[in-house]
Design a protein around this motif. Structure first.
Motif, PDB file in Angstrom:
ATOM      1  N   ALA A  66      41.421  34.142  52.578  1.00 40.21           N
ATOM      2  CA  ALA A  66      41.764  34.925  50.778  1.00 40.21           C
ATOM      3  C   ALA A  66      40.479  33.206  49.757  1.00 40.21           C
ATOM      4  N   ILE A 102      43.643  41.634  43.662  1.00 39.75           N
ATOM      5  CA  ILE A 102      43.522  40.925  42.968  1.00 39.75           C
ATOM      6  C   ILE A 102      42.707  40.968  41.707  1.00 39.75           C
ATOM      7  N   ILE A 153      43.941  34.932  42.817  1.00 38.53           N
ATOM      8  CA  ILE A 153      43.398  35.545  43.844  1.00 38.53           C
ATOM      9  C   ILE A 153      44.870  34.477  44.800  1.00 38.53           C
TER      10      ILE A 153
END
Length: 140
Positions: free
Chosen positions: A123, A32, A112
């Motif tokens: 997430a 990420i 993300i």
């Protein structure tokens, strides 16, 4: 008679997993972070956000995964290394306006969304919370 809490203590596998664990641990946080800073460096829609940062993003690329890990219920190394600090206080000297806060929020949500994670639901929830936190830092 054993309660559910007793069973969770006796069987670690039965204990609720943290968002950090559910998202995929350190590996996911690194993916990420790398995607986030790649977007900031290369996508023209984040140019104003990029201009607010130091020329060398390597220290932030190294630090953000550790912050995200602790923030999401994982190892608290970043918080132990930076006692008394939080993202809001660390960013207070910067002229963050709605535009740059929005760029950060959008870049993090996109990072993300575009990163491989173990649990998409957690997430996406993390992306929304981080985006709201970023927008909350806007001055004016």
């Amino acid at each position: 008679m054993a309660t559910q809490a007793d069973n969770a203590t006796a069987d670690p596998a039965a204990a609720p997993r943290s968002p950090f664990e559910r998202i995929g641990g350190h590996e996911a946080m690194h993916r990420i972070t790398e995607r986030f800073y790649d977007l900031m460096e290369n996508a023209p829609e984040y140019a104003e956000l990029r201009a607010m940062h130091a020329p060398d993003l390597a220290p932030m690329r190294a630090s953000l995964p550790s912050f995200l890990a602790g923030w999401a219920g994982g190892p608290r190394d970043w918080f132990n290394t930076n006692p008394g600090k939080c993202m809001v206080s660390m960013h207070s000297p910067f002229p963050i306006d709605r535009n740059t806060a929005g760029q950060w929020a959008e870049a993090m949500q996109r990072a993300i969304r575009e990163s491989e994670v173990a649990d998409r639901e957690i997430a996406d929830a993390m992306a929304d919370v981080l985006a709201n936190m970023a927008r909350g830092m806007a001055k004016g």
